[in-house]
Design an enzyme around this catalytic site. Structure first.
Site, PDB file in Angstrom:
ATOM      1  N   LYS A  91       0.800  -1.224   0.000  1.00 42.45           N
ATOM      2  CA  LYS A  91       0.000   0.000   0.000  1.00 42.45           C
ATOM      3  C   LYS A  91       0.836   1.279   0.000  1.00 42.45           C
ATOM      4  O   LYS A  91       0.334   2.352  -0.332  1.00 42.45           O
ATOM      5  CB  LYS A  91      -0.989  -0.009   1.147  1.00 42.45           C
ATOM      6  CG  LYS A  91      -2.163  -0.939   0.850  1.00 42.45           C
ATOM      7  CD  LYS A  91      -3.380  -0.589   1.659  1.00 42.45           C
ATOM      8  CE  LYS A  91      -4.586  -1.394   1.235  1.00 42.45           C
ATOM      9  NZ  LYS A  91      -4.425  -2.847   1.550  1.00 42.45           N
ATOM     10  N   SER A 136       1.180  -9.966  -0.708  1.00 47.05           N
ATOM     11  CA  SER A 136       0.891  -8.534  -0.598  1.00 47.05           C
ATOM     12  C   SER A 136       1.270  -7.900   0.726  1.00 47.05           C
ATOM     13  O   SER A 136       1.463  -6.685   0.778  1.00 47.05           O
ATOM     14  CB  SER A 136      -0.609  -8.319  -0.869  1.00 47.05           C
ATOM     15  OG  SER A 136      -1.385  -9.194  -0.070  1.00 47.05           O
TER      16      SER A 136
HETATM   17  C1  LIG Z   1      -5.271  -3.758   1.061  1.00 46.39           C
HETATM   18  C2  LIG Z   1      -4.731  -5.126   0.913  1.00 46.39           C
HETATM   19  C3  LIG Z   1      -5.194  -6.017  -0.092  1.00 46.39           C
HETATM   20  C4  LIG Z   1      -6.351  -5.680  -1.026  1.00 46.39           C
HETATM   21  O1  LIG Z   1      -6.137  -4.510  -1.767  1.00 46.39           O
HETATM   22  P1  LIG Z   1      -7.368  -3.738  -2.428  1.00 46.39           P
HETATM   23  O2  LIG Z   1      -6.731  -2.642  -3.198  1.00 46.39           O
HETATM   24  O3  LIG Z   1      -8.238  -3.228  -1.318  1.00 46.39           O
HETATM   25  O4  LIG Z   1      -8.106  -4.711  -3.281  1.00 46.39           O
HETATM   26  C5  LIG Z   1      -4.584  -7.247  -0.201  1.00 46.39           C
HETATM   27  N1  LIG Z   1      -3.571  -7.627   0.622  1.00 46.39           N
HETATM   28  C6  LIG Z   1      -3.115  -6.820   1.592  1.00 46.39           C
HETATM   29  C7  LIG Z   1      -2.016  -7.297   2.462  1.00 46.39           C
HETATM   30  C8  LIG Z   1      -3.660  -5.532   1.774  1.00 46.39           C
HETATM   31  O5  LIG Z   1      -3.189  -4.741   2.746  1.00 46.39           O
END
Ligand SMILES: *Cc1c(COP(=O)(O)O)cnc(C)c1O
Length: 330
Positions: free
Chosen positions: A55, A312
């Site tokens: 993010k 992510s």
């Molecule tokens: C925010 C997040 C997501 C999903 O992202 P979106 O843009 O809301 O679809 C997936 N994995 C992690 C670790 C996140 O922090």
């Protein structure tokens, strides 16, 4: 340029803006998973970002874009958001590294250690109310009465383009990628990656993975308009929450770039978290394990293909890891 405001050009702009604040993360081949699925399984390590999740890309892109467009003075009152998770951390870190004041509004229910972690990244925290909604009301007040700037978690083309720089990196590191499997909540991550991949290599399949309960994007795609859902507790807590009833960007973009969409159970998330820990020695949060969960639970046929999974984030406590191990039975 499309209605959603994301194009290859805005993705390259984002890449230039974030280059010195965000890590260009490695794409590594998993020997164990490649062998197991008779495929090339590649892992994109967003867990290597300084805040532990992707993010930061969107937050830095949005703040730098605002500075470029309106000048630093326009951000003198600071930026604000209400997330307790990866987005809040990203905004705190990005603002501090750019010398912009940031306030993160949190309900009184948020545990002290989370508050301390956000303060350690250089942001001011404000405890208000007993729910996320009350914290959001405070965000709105700070925007309207104090001229602060809201940094939304996903539904803004600048946030999406920042997350989409992952897609540019994937295309460089594996130009003949067959498929990318992406956790999907608000759609900033999948929308951005999908926009990059479809512009550069349309044949590469983009697969979204949602929770099996409380998946707002799933319901909204089905209904054809944004739908509100009840939030449920999940190992994939970063995938919870709504997409905004006034969604302007991500719903249209996800519909355009996503080829297929799967839901995964809590048990499948738990199993994948433990697999990634055991096989790769990587501790990831549930939301980061759902790509593997989808292959495992749905028996996706990936034989002979080059498949990227987006790890992510790593925002997981030992207590949550214990829960995952109990559920996975290992
Ligand atoms: C925010 C997040 C997501 C999903 O992202 P979106 O843009 O809301 O679809 C997936 N994995 C992690 C670790 C996140 O922090």
């Amino acid at each position: 340029m499309h209605d959603h405001g994301v194009s290859l050009e805005t993705l390259y702009q984002a890449r230039r803006r974030i280059a010195d604040k965000v890590v260009r993360t490695p794409l590594i081949r998993s020997a164990a998973l490649s062998e197991r699925f008779d495929a090339e399984i590649l892992l994109k390590l967003e867990t290597h970002q300084p805040t532990g999740a992707f993010k930061l890309r969107g937050a830095v892109n949005m703040l730098v874009a605002l500075i470029e467009r309106h000048g630093r003075g326009a951000l003198a009152a600071g930026v604000v958001t209400a997330s307790t998770g990866n987005h809040g951390r990203a905004v705190a870190y990005a603002a501090s590294s750019l010398g912009i004041p940031a306030v993160i509004c949190l309900s009184r229910l948020v545990p002290d250690n989370k508050v301390a972690a956000i303060e350690a990244l250089g942001a001011e925290t404000r405890r208000v109310g007993a729910s996320q909604d009350e914290a959001f009301a405070e965000v709105e007040r700070l925007v309207s009465e104090h001229g602060m700037t809201l940094v939304p978690p996903f539904d803004d083309p600048r946030i999406v383009a920042g997350q989409g720089t992952i897609g540019l990196e994937l295309m460089e590191d594996c130009p003949d990628l067959d498929r990318v499997i992406v956790g999907l909540s608000g759609g900033g991550l999948l929308g951005g990656i999908g926009a990059a991949v479809k512009a550069i290599r349309p044949a590469c399949r983009v697969t979204g993975v949602s929770l099996s309960h409380g998946a707002a994007m799933w319901e909204s795609l089905e209904a054809g308009h944004p739908v509100a859902v009840d939030e449920v507790e999940s190992l994939g807590d970063s995938l919870g929450g709504g997409i905004g009833l006034d969604n302007r960007c991500t719903l249209a973009l996800v519909r355009e770039v996503m080829d297929d969409h799967l839901q995964v159970s809590e048990r499948a998330i738990a199993t994948a978290m433990v697999d990634i820990l055991q096989d790769e020695k990587l501790l990831v949060e549930g939301a980061a394990a759902v790509g593997l969960s989808a292959i495992e639970e749905h028996g996706l046929d990936v034989r002979g293909q080059r498949v990227a999974l987006i790890l992510s984030g790593n925002g997981v406590s030992l207590a949550t890891l214990d829960r995952a191990r109990a559920l996975a039975g290992r």
